[in-house]
Design a protein around this motif. Structure first.
Motif, PDB file in Angstrom:
ATOM      1  N   LEU A   8       0.857  -1.177   0.000  1.00 17.79           N
ATOM      2  CA  LEU A   8       0.000   0.000   0.000  1.00 17.79           C
ATOM      3  C   LEU A   8       0.894   1.228   0.000  1.00 17.79           C
ATOM      4  CD1 LEU A   8      -2.860   1.279   0.446  1.00 17.79           C
ATOM      5  CD2 LEU A   8      -2.437   1.022   2.898  1.00 17.79           C
ATOM      6  N   GLU A   9       0.597   2.174  -0.853  1.00 17.83           N
ATOM      7  CA  GLU A   9       1.384   3.401  -0.913  1.00 17.83           C
ATOM      8  C   GLU A   9       1.359   4.112   0.438  1.00 17.83           C
ATOM      9  OE1 GLU A   9       1.720   7.479  -3.509  1.00 17.83           O
ATOM     10  OE2 GLU A   9       0.564   5.805  -4.288  1.00 17.83           O
ATOM     11  N   GLY A  10       2.533   4.508   0.918  1.00 19.40           N
ATOM     12  CA  GLY A  10       2.637   5.226   2.182  1.00 19.40           C
ATOM     13  C   GLY A  10       2.640   4.348   3.418  1.00 19.40           C
ATOM     14  N   CYS A  11       2.589   3.043   3.242  1.00 22.56           N
ATOM     15  CA  CYS A  11       2.560   2.113   4.377  1.00 22.56           C
ATOM     16  C   CYS A  11       3.988   1.902   4.901  1.00 22.56           C
ATOM     17  CB  CYS A  11       1.961   0.780   3.924  1.00 22.56           C
ATOM     18  SG  CYS A  11       2.184  -0.579   5.090  1.00 22.56           S
ATOM     19  N   PRO A  12       4.282   2.305   6.153  1.00 21.84           N
ATOM     20  CA  PRO A  12       5.641   2.150   6.672  1.00 21.84           C
ATOM     21  C   PRO A  12       6.071   0.686   6.803  1.00 21.84           C
ATOM     22  CG  PRO A  12       4.158   2.905   8.403  1.00 21.84           C
ATOM     23  CD  PRO A  12       3.385   2.936   7.114  1.00 21.84           C
ATOM     24  N   HIS A  13       5.137  -0.203   7.084  1.00 26.92           N
ATOM     25  CA  HIS A  13       5.467  -1.633   7.190  1.00 26.92           C
ATOM     26  C   HIS A  13       5.854  -2.195   5.825  1.00 26.92           C
ATOM     27  CE1 HIS A  13       4.018  -1.557  11.277  1.00 26.92           C
ATOM     28  NE2 HIS A  13       2.904  -0.991  10.846  1.00 26.92           N
ATOM     29  N   CYS A  14       5.167  -1.733   4.792  1.00 25.08           N
ATOM     30  CA  CYS A  14       5.492  -2.149   3.421  1.00 25.08           C
ATOM     31  C   CYS A  14       6.862  -1.619   3.019  1.00 25.08           C
ATOM     32  CB  CYS A  14       4.433  -1.654   2.445  1.00 25.08           C
ATOM     33  SG  CYS A  14       2.768  -2.276   2.776  1.00 25.08           S
ATOM     34  N   GLU A  15       7.146  -0.373   3.356  1.00 27.62           N
ATOM     35  CA  GLU A  15       8.435   0.227   3.002  1.00 27.62           C
ATOM     36  C   GLU A  15       9.591  -0.458   3.718  1.00 27.62           C
ATOM     37  OE1 GLU A  15       8.902   2.257   0.429  1.00 27.62           O
ATOM     38  OE2 GLU A  15       6.756   1.920   0.176  1.00 27.62           O
ATOM     39  N   TYR A  16       9.359  -0.911   4.932  1.00 29.33           N
ATOM     40  CA  TYR A  16      10.368  -1.667   5.682  1.00 29.33           C
ATOM     41  C   TYR A  16      10.768  -2.922   4.896  1.00 29.33           C
ATOM     42  CZ  TYR A  16      12.198  -4.520   9.573  1.00 29.33           C
ATOM     43  OH  TYR A  16      12.959  -5.323  10.388  1.00 29.33           O
ATOM     44  N   VAL A  17       9.782  -3.620   4.365  1.00 35.34           N
ATOM     45  CA  VAL A  17      10.051  -4.823   3.562  1.00 35.34           C
ATOM     46  C   VAL A  17      10.740  -4.448   2.257  1.00 35.34           C
ATOM     47  CG1 VAL A  17       8.995  -6.760   2.330  1.00 35.34           C
ATOM     48  CG2 VAL A  17       8.155  -6.122   4.605  1.00 35.34           C
ATOM     49  N   VAL A  18      10.271  -3.399   1.599  1.00 36.84           N
ATOM     50  CA  VAL A  18      10.883  -2.956   0.344  1.00 36.84           C
ATOM     51  C   VAL A  18      12.346  -2.583   0.565  1.00 36.84           C
ATOM     52  CG1 VAL A  18      10.865  -1.125  -1.413  1.00 36.84           C
ATOM     53  CG2 VAL A  18       8.731  -2.226  -0.732  1.00 36.84           C
ATOM     54  N   ASP A  19      12.621  -1.885   1.653  1.00 38.02           N
ATOM     55  CA  ASP A  19      14.012  -1.513   1.956  1.00 38.02           C
ATOM     56  C   ASP A  19      14.895  -2.748   2.076  1.00 38.02           C
ATOM     57  OD1 ASP A  19      13.319   1.161   1.927  1.00 38.02           O
ATOM     58  OD2 ASP A  19      13.308   1.375   4.116  1.00 38.02           O
ATOM     59  N   ARG A  20      14.387  -3.791   2.737  1.00 41.66           N
ATOM     60  CA  ARG A  20      15.195  -5.011   2.897  1.00 41.66           C
ATOM     61  C   ARG A  20      15.367  -5.733   1.563  1.00 41.66           C
ATOM     62  NH1 ARG A  20      19.501  -6.427   4.583  1.00 41.66           N
ATOM     63  NH2 ARG A  20      19.743  -8.522   5.416  1.00 41.66           N
ATOM     64  N   LEU A  21      14.322  -5.792   0.768  1.00 46.05           N
ATOM     65  CA  LEU A  21      14.426  -6.389  -0.564  1.00 46.05           C
ATOM     66  C   LEU A  21      15.487  -5.658  -1.392  1.00 46.05           C
ATOM     67  CD1 LEU A  21      10.628  -6.875  -1.225  1.00 46.05           C
ATOM     68  CD2 LEU A  21      12.311  -8.732  -1.282  1.00 46.05           C
ATOM     69  N   ASP A  22      15.485  -4.332  -1.310  1.00 45.88           N
ATOM     70  CA  ASP A  22      16.469  -3.536  -2.045  1.00 45.88           C
ATOM     71  C   ASP A  22      17.883  -3.771  -1.509  1.00 45.88           C
ATOM     72  OD1 ASP A  22      14.499  -2.476  -3.694  1.00 45.88           O
ATOM     73  OD2 ASP A  22      14.349  -0.585  -2.592  1.00 45.88           O
ATOM     74  N   GLU A  23      18.027  -3.817  -0.180  1.00 50.86           N
ATOM     75  CA  GLU A  23      19.336  -4.070   0.428  1.00 50.86           C
ATOM     76  C   GLU A  23      19.908  -5.411  -0.019  1.00 50.86           C
ATOM     77  OE1 GLU A  23      18.594  -3.830   4.612  1.00 50.86           O
ATOM     78  OE2 GLU A  23      18.325  -1.647   4.571  1.00 50.86           O
ATOM     79  N   LEU A  24      19.040  -6.392  -0.181  1.00 48.71           N
ATOM     80  CA  LEU A  24      19.472  -7.724  -0.611  1.00 48.71           C
ATOM     81  C   LEU A  24      19.563  -7.841  -2.135  1.00 48.71           C
ATOM     82  CD1 LEU A  24      17.395  -9.866   1.907  1.00 48.71           C
ATOM     83  CD2 LEU A  24      19.865  -9.455   1.943  1.00 48.71           C
ATOM     84  N   ASP A  25      19.251  -6.747  -2.818  1.00 52.52           N
ATOM     85  CA  ASP A  25      19.300  -6.687  -4.279  1.00 52.52           C
ATOM     86  C   ASP A  25      18.436  -7.780  -4.913  1.00 52.52           C
ATOM     87  OD1 ASP A  25      20.091  -5.445  -6.642  1.00 52.52           O
ATOM     88  OD2 ASP A  25      21.790  -6.805  -6.915  1.00 52.52           O
TER      89      ASP A  25
END
Length: 81
Positions: A8-25
């Motif tokens: 969901l746009e603006g969801c901090p819990h979603c962004e937390y997961v996205v950040d980890r996905l990005d960190e792990l490339d």
């Protein structure tokens, strides 16, 4: 398919997961969901509930919700040894 994240746009819990996905490339597909719980029929169909984030990991046959659990799964499954 690989990894699919219902978010969901603006969801901090979603962004937390996205950040980890990005960190792990890790490549993943984002599926954006409606703001209203009652409109999240697709999330309910795949996960049995309407909350986000929901991660589907096709390679491991896993569907899960709750950002902390998802990040733990990513760390267990995708961090190189």
């Amino acid at each position: 398919m690989g990894l699919t994240l219902y978010r969901l746009e603006g969801c901090p819990h979603c962004e937390y997961v996205v950040d980890r996905l990005d960190e792990l490339d890790l490549d993943f597909e984002s599926i954006w969901v409606e703001g209203l719980h009652s409109k999240r029929d697709e999330v309910k169909r795949v996960s049995g509930q309407r909350d986000v984030p929901v991660l589907i990991d096709d390679e491991r046959g896993i569907t899960m919700s709750e950002s902390e659990r998802i990040v733990e799964h990513l760390d267990r499954s995708y961090v190189p040894a």
